[in-house]
Design a protein around this motif. Structure first.
Motif, PDB file in Angstrom:
ATOM      1  N   GLY A 291      11.934   2.946  -0.877  1.00 63.36           N
ATOM      2  CA  GLY A 291      10.929   1.541  -0.703  1.00 63.36           C
ATOM      3  C   GLY A 291      11.148   0.425   0.404  1.00 63.36           C
ATOM      4  O   GLY A 291      10.801   0.144   1.435  1.00 63.36           O
ATOM      5  N   LEU A 292      13.734   0.380   0.261  1.00 61.03           N
ATOM      6  CA  LEU A 292      13.219   0.050   1.617  1.00 61.03           C
ATOM      7  C   LEU A 292      13.307   0.401   2.854  1.00 61.03           C
ATOM      8  O   LEU A 292      13.364  -0.634   3.778  1.00 61.03           O
ATOM      9  N   ALA A 293      13.325   1.404   2.872  1.00 59.49           N
ATOM     10  CA  ALA A 293      13.018   2.128   4.207  1.00 59.49           C
ATOM     11  C   ALA A 293      11.962   1.740   4.977  1.00 59.49           C
ATOM     12  O   ALA A 293      11.504   1.841   5.610  1.00 59.49           O
TER      13      ALA A 293
ATOM     14  N   GLY B 250       3.955   5.594  -5.030  1.00 55.27           N
ATOM     15  CA  GLY B 250       4.679   5.345  -6.532  1.00 55.27           C
ATOM     16  C   GLY B 250       6.244   5.457  -6.439  1.00 55.27           C
ATOM     17  O   GLY B 250       6.323   5.463  -7.624  1.00 55.27           O
ATOM     18  N   VAL B 251       6.260   4.668  -5.496  1.00 55.70           N
ATOM     19  CA  VAL B 251       8.337   4.051  -5.742  1.00 55.70           C
ATOM     20  C   VAL B 251       8.650   2.814  -5.774  1.00 55.70           C
ATOM     21  O   VAL B 251       7.536   2.043  -5.304  1.00 55.70           O
ATOM     22  N   PRO B 252       9.101   2.224  -6.175  1.00 54.65           N
ATOM     23  CA  PRO B 252      10.023   0.567  -6.394  1.00 54.65           C
ATOM     24  C   PRO B 252      10.285   0.520  -5.244  1.00 54.65           C
ATOM     25  O   PRO B 252      10.613   0.959  -4.224  1.00 54.65           O
TER      26      PRO B 252
ATOM     27  N   TYR C  87       0.916  -1.024  -0.347  1.00 54.53           N
ATOM     28  CA  TYR C  87      -0.280  -0.172  -0.131  1.00 54.53           C
ATOM     29  C   TYR C  87       1.272   1.443  -0.222  1.00 54.53           C
ATOM     30  O   TYR C  87       0.885   2.173  -0.906  1.00 54.53           O
ATOM     31  N   LEU C  88       2.051   1.298   0.894  1.00 55.63           N
ATOM     32  CA  LEU C  88       3.138   2.767   0.697  1.00 55.63           C
ATOM     33  C   LEU C  88       3.418   2.795  -0.066  1.00 55.63           C
ATOM     34  O   LEU C  88       3.846   3.746  -0.779  1.00 55.63           O
TER      35      LEU C  88
END
Length: 842
Positions: free
Chosen positions: A573-575, A565-567, A559-560
């Motif tokens: 995305g990793l954070a 709109g980030v991969p 969802y986040l």
């Protein structure tokens, strides 16, 4: 009345006339609304089966009475009424309503006298039957069939059945069903035995068994305790019928211990001189008459060689008659010319196909009533209806009893009926479509509506929850214009699922909250309302609180990343993944704490990395502050996944247009409310998917009315595809409704919808799309007229709710949707925008 059968074993009947008959039940094929190719295939299959018959078979079609209690029994089958009292309420209300209707179902039977191995043995069997009759008159025990005779005829019947390939399916009739056929014959018009009871009876009921090397069994003569009077009147009252002359009373008075009824028999006397296909299905059309009708066609199959020889003799006779007109100035009569042309055509077809046979048929139709006036009226309805298609039927005066006996299983062909013999080739007789069906729906399930293709009352049941157990899809699609009744249809299906123990998740796109109101009224204390558009302080969709920690974390990450709109594999995305994992591991996880964790993670880094993570947290703060975002990040109570009826209201939810999804540039420039709407839709889909697939033992349906706005998004189309494709394995299905089948998404989604409905569409183009969706010819003028003008006509409010249905067995028919007469349903299901709920019309 003499019962023509003296012994029954399996599907074999030993008659008092010395013959042994084999009896099969025929499973007819849906025909009326089929495509031209399907109609042609059924005609070919029927022709093939007729060619495989021999001797003097009998085609019998009986309009069996259905008990209202049997219909309700099918409705409650498999449902624990103590656990689901709401369904008991619906069943009781439907029972009261069904008891007021004359419920019927059409059944088809094939009966064939089996020849003896040798002519001498057949003469011996006839002699034995005569001896049996004489023995009864003299009070002696009649001789009974020997064991080897039973085995021989059984083997012969098996061989005959093995040759019945390529046509409609047949199965051996049971002794109970044969006894029902006899009982039905004398109980037309009065309460009598029900076919449903015979179908469920022990196969040994009424059957004879081999004991001591002989066939022995119960006496069947008790079935003949019936008084039959040709032209009989009630209590001898001549004035009541208005027909004092016995010559004008062309009916039978049939008196049995269960009551008195009146039956009238009509024989087919004349047929059109030219047949066209489609267009000559007169036997199939009998089922559409507004009165119940039984019919019987006594056939004599003539081999190709014998038929061709007979046609040559007729040709020579005609030639001689033509010669008589030599020198006649008026010329040869046109009737002789036409007869000669018909003979030439018949001989040509017989010579072209050596498998072709001649079918000599004598057909009888039967109607009945409680008094002479009713049976007269019904007989006239049949006569005028058939006459409109250039078929003439007559009621022979003084011959009603012979025609009655001609329709009894195992009876010989009466001499009177031979006078009405029609001569056709097998392909021509097959055009009448003797084994066409208008049956629709499932054997069990909720009462969906009433069949409109049969002229009499026939309920249509729908069992979506049972479809996965039969390796069928439980997903449906409903197409129709605004106001045609799609929502009422879907609501009727939905409330039946909930009342029977299933679960439903509905997405309500209406501004007035139509589905939410329906849920509150029809399923009080069993529903949840979720304002997915952020329009209130209702339930929260926080995935970390709605789902179990591991599942919630997975959905939260998706969802986040979708919201921003980030991969998923980018630094941001990793954070996000790290922050979600930390939050999910805490004692009281909450989506707002993910933002706090991102700030803490940012503090662990320096430079650009810290700035990126901090910026990600700030963007989520903006989403959290938005009214739409509060339903994910807010403090409202989380959604309960265990509710029976969950309604997501999405009227204020904005989504990007379909073409925007293909452009990263335009997606990045969408308004915040649109981006939040897309992400919230993902959570709605996640909830629907998780609930639908969590418990295969409890059926779950996801209802998506006006689904075009949903399937235009990637998330929505993925949800629909997953439900339709994998729902069968998990006991789930999708209920899709829209104006155009194209709105359902891909060809795969449309192709996997097992049950399909087409409601009124006054636009010819959309009507054609709907017909194609059902697998029908979109260019068929008759079908287009049906959809555009004759389905729930706007000018006739009493015909609301009509639709064309394609069921899981690929049968197509018309039905009228029935709303259960239960106040909590009727007072809410008909809600329309801007108007209060209205009860159904009587």
């Amino acid at each position: 009345m003499q019962v023509p059968i003296r012994h029954l074993t399996g599907h074999l009947a030993w008659t008092v006339h010395g013959h042994v008959w084999a009896i099969w039940r025929v499973h007819p094929v849906s025909y009326l609304h089929s495509s031209p190719q399907a109609k042609s295939e059924l005609h070919s299959a029927t022709t093939t089966l007729l060619k495989q018959l021999s001797g003097e078979p009998m085609l019998l079609s009986l309009c069996a009475s259905s008990g209202a209690a049997d219909i309700v029994e099918a409705m409650i089958d498999g449902v624990d009424l103590d656990t689901h009292p709401e369904w008991a309420e619906v069943a009781e209300a439907c029972l009261d309503w069904l008891c007021e209707l004359d419920l019927t179902e059409r059944t088809h039977w094939l009966l064939m006298p089996l020849p003896a191995e040798k002519p001498t043995l057949e003469l011996k069997a006839i002699a034995a039957a005569a001896a049996a009759s004489l023995s009864r008159l003299l009070g002696f025990t009649p001789p009974v069939p020997h064991e080897h005779e039973v085995q021989g005829y059984q083997a012969k019947a098996d061989r005959v059945e093995s040759q019945m390939t390529g046509g409609p399916a047949v199965r051996p009739a049971t002794p109970a069903e044969v006894l029902w056929m006899l009982g039905h014959s004398v109980h037309r018009g009065v309460a009598g035995p029900l076919l449903a009871d015979a179908e469920q009876a022990d196969p040994a009921v009424g059957a004879s068994r081999v004991r001591g090397g002989r066939l022995r069994g119960p006496a069947l003569t008790g079935l003949g305790q019936v008084r039959i009077v040709e032209g009989g009147l009630p209590d001898g009252n001549n004035e009541q019928s208005g027909r004092s002359s016995p010559l004008r009373r062309r009916w039978l008075q049939v008196e049995s211990p269960d009551g008195v009824s009146y039956q009238a028999f009509l024989a087919l006397a004349e047929m059109p001189s030219v047949f066209a296909f489609p267009g000559s299905e007169w036997l199939a059309a009998v089922d559409a008459l507004p009165v119940p009708v039984d019919w019987c066609s006594r056939l004599r199959i003539v081999s190709n060689t014998a038929a061709e020889a007979a046609s040559r003799r007729k040709a020579r006779e005609l030639s001689a008659q033509v010669d008589e007109y030599d020198g006649e100035t008026a010329g040869v009569p046109q009737a002789l010319v036409d007869a000669a042309a018909d003979l030439d055509d018949e001989r040509g077809r017989l010579q072209a196909s050596r498998t072709e046979v001649e079918v000599q048929s004598s057909t009888v139709l039967c109607v009945w009533g409680e008094d002479p006036q009713e049976v007269e009226q019904r007989a006239e309805v049949v006569r005028t209806s058939i006459a409109a298609a250039e078929y003439q039927v007559v009621r022979p005066t003084g011959g009603q009893r012979q025609l009655f006996e001609a329709m009894l299983p195992g009876s010989p062909l009466p001499h009177l009926l031979k006078e009405f013999t029609q001569y056709q080739l097998a392909a021509d007789y097959a055009m009448a479509m003797p084994w066409a069906s208008t049956a629709l729906g499932d054997a069990n399930g909720a009462l969906l509506g009433m069949n409109l293709d049969g002229g009499t009352a026939r309920p249509v049941l729908l069992d979506l929850a049972g479809a996965p157990r039969q390796d069928a899809s439980a997903s449906i699609g409903a197409v129709g214009e605004l106001g045609a009744g799609k929502s009422v249809l879907l609501k009727a299906i939905i409330i039946s699922l909930i009342d029977r123990g299933g679960r439903v998740i509905a997405v309500d796109r209406t501004a007035m909250g139509e589905w939410g109101r329906f849920a509150a009224a029809a399923a009080p204390d069993r529903h949840q309302l979720i304002r997915a558009d952020g329009g209130g302080d209702d339930l929260c969709l926080d995935p970390l609180r709605v789902f179990a920690p591991e599942i919630g974390a997975r959905y939260a990450k998706s969802y986040l990343t979708l919201q921003l709109g980030v991969p998923a594999m980018s630094p941001e995305g990793l954070a996000i993944a790290q922050a979600v994992d930390r939050t999910a591991a805490a004692d009281r996880p909450h989506m707002s704490r993910v933002i706090d964790e991102l700030k803490l993670i940012a503090a662990e880094y320096a430079g650009d990395r810290a700035d990126q993570i901090s910026e990600t947290a700030d963007l989520l703060r903006a989403v959290e502050a938005d009214e739409l975002g509060r339903m994910v990040f807010g403090d409202g109570p989380p959604l309960n996944l265990g509710s029976d009826f969950a309604v997501f209201q999405t009227a204020g939810l904005s989504l990007p247009k379909a073409e925007i999804f293909d452009s990263a540039y335009h997606m990045a420039r969408q308004p915040l409310e649109t981006l939040i709407g897309r992400a919230v839709l993902y959570l709605v889909a996640a909830v629907a998917r998780e609930v639908a697939f969590s418990d295969p033992g409890q059926f779950t349906a996801v209802a998506l009315d006006e689904c075009h706005w949903l399937t235009s998004s990637t998330e929505g189309q993925d949800l629909a595809l997953e439900l339709v494709r994998d729902g069968r394995k998990h006991g789930a299905g999708a209920l899709l409704g829209s104006h155009d089948p194209a709105d359902f998404g891909s060809d795969v989604i449309r192709g996997l919808l097992a049950n399909r409905f087409l409601l009124r569409h006054r636009d010819a183009s959309l009507a054609a799309h709907g017909l194609e969706f059902l697998g029908l010819d979109p260019a068929d003028r008759g079908l287009l007229d049906l959809v555009t003008t004759d389905l729930s006509p706007v000018s006739d409010q009493a015909r609301k709710g009509e639709a064309i249905m394609l069921d899981t067995r690929r049968r197509i028919g018309r039905l009228s949707v029935t709303v259960p007469p239960v106040p909590r349903i009727t007072e809410s299901i008909f809600t329309t925008p801007g108007h209060p709920a209205t009860p159904p019309q009587e």
